[in-house]
Write an enzyme that holds these catalytic residues in place. Structure first.
Site, PDB file in Angstrom:
ATOM      1  N   PRO A  52       0.836  -1.197   0.000  1.00 53.12           N
ATOM      2  CA  PRO A  52       0.000   0.000   0.000  1.00 53.12           C
ATOM      3  C   PRO A  52       0.871   1.247   0.000  1.00 53.12           C
ATOM      4  O   PRO A  52       1.791   1.349   0.810  1.00 53.12           O
ATOM      5  CB  PRO A  52      -0.806  -0.117   1.305  1.00 53.12           C
ATOM      6  N   CYS A  54       0.507   5.515  -0.325  1.00 59.20           N
ATOM      7  CA  CYS A  54      -0.257   6.756  -0.477  1.00 59.20           C
ATOM      8  C   CYS A  54       0.190   7.505  -1.725  1.00 59.20           C
ATOM      9  O   CYS A  54       1.390   7.665  -1.952  1.00 59.20           O
ATOM     10  CB  CYS A  54      -0.022   7.672   0.719  1.00 59.20           C
ATOM     11  N   TYR A 210       0.577   5.524  13.128  1.00 59.79           N
ATOM     12  CA  TYR A 210      -0.789   6.016  12.977  1.00 59.79           C
ATOM     13  C   TYR A 210      -1.640   5.509  14.154  1.00 59.79           C
ATOM     14  O   TYR A 210      -1.132   4.841  15.056  1.00 59.79           O
ATOM     15  CB  TYR A 210      -1.350   5.629  11.603  1.00 59.79           C
ATOM     16  N   LEU A 329      12.593  -2.915   1.156  1.00 59.32           N
ATOM     17  CA  LEU A 329      13.835  -3.110   0.397  1.00 59.32           C
ATOM     18  C   LEU A 329      13.985  -4.534  -0.139  1.00 59.32           C
ATOM     19  O   LEU A 329      15.041  -5.143  -0.024  1.00 59.32           O
ATOM     20  CB  LEU A 329      15.045  -2.673   1.217  1.00 59.32           C
ATOM     21  N   GLY A 351       7.277  -2.240  -2.734  1.00 65.03           N
ATOM     22  CA  GLY A 351       6.846  -0.841  -2.752  1.00 65.03           C
ATOM     23  C   GLY A 351       7.520  -0.055  -3.854  1.00 65.03           C
ATOM     24  O   GLY A 351       7.090  -0.043  -5.017  1.00 65.03           O
TER      25      GLY A 351
HETATM   26  C1  FNR Z   1       4.510   3.981   1.570  1.00 63.55           C
HETATM   27  N1  FNR Z   1       4.259   3.063   2.584  1.00 63.55           N
HETATM   28  C2  FNR Z   1       2.983   2.937   3.085  1.00 63.55           C
HETATM   29  N2  FNR Z   1       2.711   1.976   4.001  1.00 63.55           N
HETATM   30  C3  FNR Z   1       1.445   1.739   4.395  1.00 63.55           C
HETATM   31  O1  FNR Z   1       1.223   0.861   5.215  1.00 63.55           O
HETATM   32  N3  FNR Z   1       0.412   2.490   3.885  1.00 63.55           N
HETATM   33  C4  FNR Z   1       0.617   3.480   2.974  1.00 63.55           C
HETATM   34  O2  FNR Z   1      -0.333   4.089   2.468  1.00 63.55           O
HETATM   35  C5  FNR Z   1       1.951   3.767   2.609  1.00 63.55           C
HETATM   36  N4  FNR Z   1       2.258   4.792   1.758  1.00 63.55           N
HETATM   37  C6  FNR Z   1       3.495   4.868   1.161  1.00 63.55           C
HETATM   38  C7  FNR Z   1       3.716   5.757   0.111  1.00 63.55           C
HETATM   39  C8  FNR Z   1       4.936   5.751  -0.555  1.00 63.55           C
HETATM   40  C9  FNR Z   1       5.145   6.667  -1.719  1.00 63.55           C
HETATM   41  C10 FNR Z   1       5.943   4.842  -0.157  1.00 63.55           C
HETATM   42  C11 FNR Z   1       7.262   4.780  -0.892  1.00 63.55           C
HETATM   43  C12 FNR Z   1       5.736   3.996   0.904  1.00 63.55           C
HETATM   44  C13 FNR Z   1       5.250   2.057   2.937  1.00 63.55           C
HETATM   45  C14 FNR Z   1       5.236   0.909   1.923  1.00 63.55           C
HETATM   46  O3  FNR Z   1       4.032   0.184   1.973  1.00 63.55           O
HETATM   47  C15 FNR Z   1       6.411  -0.064   2.174  1.00 63.55           C
HETATM   48  O4  FNR Z   1       6.223  -0.670   3.414  1.00 63.55           O
HETATM   49  C16 FNR Z   1       7.750   0.645   2.131  1.00 63.55           C
HETATM   50  O5  FNR Z   1       7.860   1.479   0.999  1.00 63.55           O
HETATM   51  C17 FNR Z   1       8.909  -0.344   2.159  1.00 63.55           C
HETATM   52  O6  FNR Z   1       8.865  -1.156   1.005  1.00 63.55           O
HETATM   53  P1  FNR Z   1       9.855  -0.864  -0.268  1.00 63.55           P
HETATM   54  O7  FNR Z   1       9.468   0.450  -0.848  1.00 63.55           O
HETATM   55  O8  FNR Z   1      11.253  -0.825   0.275  1.00 63.55           O
HETATM   56  O9  FNR Z   1       9.615  -2.020  -1.181  1.00 63.55           O
END
Ligand code: FNR
Length: 388
Positions: A52, A54, A210, A329, A351
């Site tokens: 997920p 945002c 949150y 990551l 992500g």
């Molecule tokens: C997020 N992440 C995030 N997590 C979540 O629980 N709800 C959300 O709405 C968001 N929003 C969000 C927006 C953006 C632009 C990023 C980059 C990240 C965190 C995301 O779900 C994830 O846990 C992290 O990005 C780590 O994974 P990656 O990016 O290293 O694969």
């Protein structure tokens, strides 16, 4: 030699299966990452999910063309599970005024084409339900994430205790039991709307500082009543909420919970508490714990390294005997496959690598299995003998 080269996996019964004569060394399709995953009555076509994320691109919480294309592209790109970002369960549950929401019928109507399109490609649409708690009423990240006052269009934030995230965030109101009952009702109604909108997987956001994480962590929950203090007190509200949503969400559909499995701060929420909490969640009918970490207080993040949160997912899976998702990551196909082979998690969520490349799953499948199910419309990009 006549061999199966491309097998199409569309929902369309008319989808062709190509065979061709080539000097081709077949690689068996045996990766775990691209094997189906059944959970309750849902079968994900593979074990790659869009984390997920945002987009801060909604107006009045309503998904628009950005979300249609963004989520649609990830479904086209082959993800088995396509999660909508944190969707606010009420207007006051948002982080910013660009957050997506699921508190009225206009939200449901806007999501329907998104879920229908994902399903038409064999992807499973999921939605994360969220309440920002004391981290709400801020600008979008690219505007500076500064707090937005009530007289500037912001809203009063709530939290377990009247303790702001930091000096630049609004002072939240400590929640009364009436407030808590209202938030549970908002989540329950949002679950019903998610069902009406066509989602098949629901995730409750209990991480990243949150509202629900604020109840769990002793760093943000200073209550002295039944909803704070001991582990039982701090977990009571998130657990009641999970039970109420589970009662509403059909038993045929899976319910996930995302947690920050550690605060990375001494005296904060930690892995041992996460394991105990995951057991309680499992007993409450939660099917999978999505293991992230950090963000309860400013700067509380783990040391970012490849797969740095995977050990959290592995420990919770083993000790709490619940399915987990690993996230954070994970960028390489073989890395993702290894996480599953080592039984550290049941799903891998991607992500940022999926923001950078919506076709990450199709490419990963090509690397692992030697073949991947590109949409027929894109055949000429990947198949030298394309007929189209
Ligand atoms: C997020 N992440 C995030 N997590 C979540 O629980 N709800 C959300 O709405 C968001 N929003 C969000 C927006 C953006 C632009 C990023 C980059 C990240 C965190 C995301 O779900 C994830 O846990 C992290 O990005 C780590 O994974 P990656 O990016 O290293 O694969």
């Amino acid at each position: 030699m006549e061999i199966l080269f491309f097998s199409r996996r569309f929902s369309s019964p008319a989808a062709p299966v190509y065979t061709q004569s080539v000097n081709f060394r077949p690689i068996p399709m045996n990766s775990l990452l691209f094997s189906p995953f059944r959970i309750r009555d849902i079968t994900l076509k593979n074990r790659v999910g869009v984390a997920p994320m945002c987009q801060y691109s909604a107006t009045d919480g309503i998904a628009g063309p950005w979300h249609v294309v963004h989520l649609g592209s990830r479904a086209v790109g082959g993800a088995g599970l396509v999660f909508v970002e944190a969707a606010a369960v009420s207007a006051g549950a948002r982080i910013s005024d660009g957050d997506i929401g699921i508190w009225n019928d206009a939200h449901v109507a806007a999501f329907r084409p998104i879920t229908a399109f994902a399903k038409s490609l064999g992807a499973t649409p999921g939605i994360q339900l969220a309440h920002a708690g004391r981290k709400g009423s801020t600008q979008k990240p690219w505007q500076g994430r500064k707090m937005v006052d009530v007289h500037e269009g912001g809203w009063t934030t709530v939290a377990p205790s009247a303790l702001p995230f930091n000096d630049e965030y609004p002072m939240p109101a400590a929640m009364t039991e009436d407030d808590m009952a209202r938030v549970i009702d908002d989540f329950v109604q949002a679950a019903q709307r998610s069902l009406d909108a066509g989602f098949d997987v629901l995730e409750l956001h209990m991480g990243h500082g949150y509202l629900l994480h604020e109840f769990l962590s002793p760093l943000s929950n200073l209550r002295t009543d039944a909803w704070g203090g001991s582990f039982e007190g701090r977990t009571a509200f998130p657990l009641s909420l999970a039970k109420a949503v589970r009662a509403q969400w059909p038993s045929r559909l899976p319910l996930f919970v995302r947690i920050s499995a550690t605060d990375w701060v001494d005296g904060g929420w930690d892995l041992d508490q996460s394991i105990q909490f995951a057991r309680l969640l499992r007993e409450a009918g939660v099917d999978l714990v999505d293991c992230s970490s950090g963000s309860i207080v400013p700067g509380s993040r783990g040391e970012p390294a490849p797969g740095f949160q995977v050990p959290l997912a592995a420990a919770i899976r083993k000790e709490a005997q619940v399915a987990t998702a690993a996230v954070g990551l994970i960028t390489e196909a073989r890395q993702a496959e290894e996480i599953l082979v080592q039984e550290q998690a049941d799903l891998v969520l991607i992500g940022r690598a999926l923001l950078a490349d919506p076709y990450w799953p199709l490419r990963a499948q090509g690397q692992l299995d030697g073949t991947s199910a590109w949409p027929i419309q894109y055949d000429r990009a990947v198949n030298p003998n394309a007929l189209t």
